[in-house]
Design a protein around this motif. Sequence first.
Motif, PDB file in Angstrom:
ATOM      1  N   ALA A  77       0.857  -1.187   0.000  1.00 59.95           N
ATOM      2  CA  ALA A  77       0.000   0.000   0.000  1.00 59.95           C
ATOM      3  C   ALA A  77       0.891   1.234   0.000  1.00 59.95           C
ATOM      4  N   VAL A  78       0.682   2.124  -0.958  1.00 60.14           N
ATOM      5  CA  VAL A  78       1.517   3.312  -1.119  1.00 60.14           C
ATOM      6  C   VAL A  78       0.656   4.559  -0.915  1.00 60.14           C
ATOM      7  N   ASP A  79       1.117   5.458  -0.050  1.00 65.60           N
ATOM      8  CA  ASP A  79       0.362   6.681   0.192  1.00 65.60           C
ATOM      9  C   ASP A  79       1.292   7.721   0.795  1.00 65.60           C
ATOM     10  N   GLY A  80       0.912   8.984   0.671  1.00 66.18           N
ATOM     11  CA  GLY A  80       1.712  10.061   1.229  1.00 66.18           C
ATOM     12  C   GLY A  80       1.420  10.370   2.676  1.00 66.18           C
ATOM     13  N   ALA A  81       0.384   9.749   3.250  1.00 63.83           N
ATOM     14  CA  ALA A  81      -0.040  10.057   4.620  1.00 63.83           C
ATOM     15  C   ALA A  81       0.285   8.881   5.539  1.00 63.83           C
ATOM     16  N   GLU A  82       1.272   9.054   6.397  1.00 66.23           N
ATOM     17  CA  GLU A  82       1.689   7.985   7.310  1.00 66.23           C
ATOM     18  C   GLU A  82       0.557   7.500   8.233  1.00 66.23           C
ATOM     19  N   PRO A  83      -0.276   8.412   8.788  1.00 67.95           N
ATOM     20  CA  PRO A  83      -1.343   7.907   9.663  1.00 67.95           C
ATOM     21  C   PRO A  83      -2.302   6.955   8.946  1.00 67.95           C
ATOM     22  N   LEU A  84      -2.530   7.173   7.658  1.00 73.14           N
ATOM     23  CA  LEU A  84      -3.402   6.263   6.917  1.00 73.14           C
ATOM     24  C   LEU A  84      -2.724   4.918   6.702  1.00 73.14           C
ATOM     25  N   LEU A  85      -1.421   4.935   6.461  1.00 68.93           N
ATOM     26  CA  LEU A  85      -0.699   3.673   6.301  1.00 68.93           C
ATOM     27  C   LEU A  85      -0.644   2.906   7.616  1.00 68.93           C
ATOM     28  N   ASP A  86      -0.590   3.601   8.752  1.00 69.40           N
ATOM     29  CA  ASP A  86      -0.680   2.923  10.048  1.00 69.40           C
ATOM     30  C   ASP A  86      -1.994   2.165  10.142  1.00 69.40           C
ATOM     31  N   ARG A  87      -3.066   2.802   9.721  1.00 65.05           N
ATOM     32  CA  ARG A  87      -4.384   2.139   9.737  1.00 65.05           C
ATOM     33  C   ARG A  87      -4.393   0.953   8.787  1.00 65.05           C
ATOM     34  N   ALA A  88      -3.748   1.113   7.641  1.00 62.10           N
ATOM     35  CA  ALA A  88      -3.711   0.020   6.661  1.00 62.10           C
ATOM     36  C   ALA A  88      -3.003  -1.200   7.241  1.00 62.10           C
ATOM     37  N   ARG A  89      -1.869  -0.988   7.907  1.00 59.13           N
ATOM     38  CA  ARG A  89      -1.147  -2.107   8.513  1.00 59.13           C
ATOM     39  C   ARG A  89      -1.978  -2.771   9.600  1.00 59.13           C
ATOM     40  N   ASP A  90      -2.621  -1.968  10.437  1.00 61.11           N
ATOM     41  CA  ASP A  90      -3.472  -2.524  11.493  1.00 61.11           C
ATOM     42  C   ASP A  90      -4.611  -3.341  10.893  1.00 61.11           C
ATOM     43  N   ARG A  91      -5.191  -2.836   9.826  1.00 66.21           N
ATOM     44  CA  ARG A  91      -6.298  -3.541   9.189  1.00 66.21           C
ATOM     45  C   ARG A  91      -5.830  -4.875   8.626  1.00 66.21           C
TER      46      ARG A  91
END
Length: 292
Positions: A77-91
């Motif tokens: 998953a590639v994105d410019g927003a680290e908080p969203l990637l944190d959610r992606a990993r948790d999911r």
Amino acid sequence: MAHDHGHDHHHHTDLDWAAMAPRLEAQAELFTSLYERAMAWLADKQTEPGLIVDAGSGPGVVACLLAEAFPGARIVAVDGAEPLLDRARDRAERLGVGDRFGTLAGELPGVLEELDYPADLLWASRSLHHLGDQRAALAAFAARLAPGGTLALMEGGLPARFLPRDLGFGRPGLQARLDALEEEWFAEMRANLPGAVAEAEDWPALMASAGLRPTGTRTFLLDLPAPARDRARAYIADTLTRLRDGFGDHLAPDDRTTLDRLLDPDDKASVHHRPDVFVLAAHTVHTAVRTA
């Protein structure tokens, strides 16, 4: 604005992503059936991808759906927003796909150069139109595909509909007028992007100009008929709230009054209660393959 159904986060570094993430997740979850049909279609084109990249993933709802649709693939998953990637990993961990799920933080398309391997499937869902030079971005996407790899580009479709033309109050045709305002907003957003280049939005032709061979276009529907369930009503209310607040003085006074009534949870004619609200949306996916 509602144009991106949760993918409106690119090049907006001042946003509070931790606060926005639950809304972005809820919107993407509402569209799950649409994404699943798109992925079933893609599975016939790219049968056993080893690496799938979600370019502009947001909080990872679609990236995790890709992991479920392609159980032999590794997902990035590639994105410019680290908080969203944190959610992606948790999911991903929560859904049991964390062992083959990674993230990459940075701005598209340059961050794709940091991938360790070329992608067999690169999914870009309404992220390309946030990049100023779309032709150059497509060339960068194509360069990160493995030979025989597929680019799946979700762009275009039709504006979503939630309401009947005549609500029983206010001027009929509210959503058509909101669409017109949103088109103006979108054109201004595009024009103000860094390095913006105007292009005719012929996506297969643009993918061909990047050296790819177009392999198909298909539109997928989300059809949640009236009476809408609670999570659909929440999505509708959120969308209309952002349109009302975002358009400000560009709204005609009578349309603002109508929106205020539609969004008042104490009003039986609001989207929170009325029996005739629905969600009907159409998203188009274009595919192309790297032949060499």
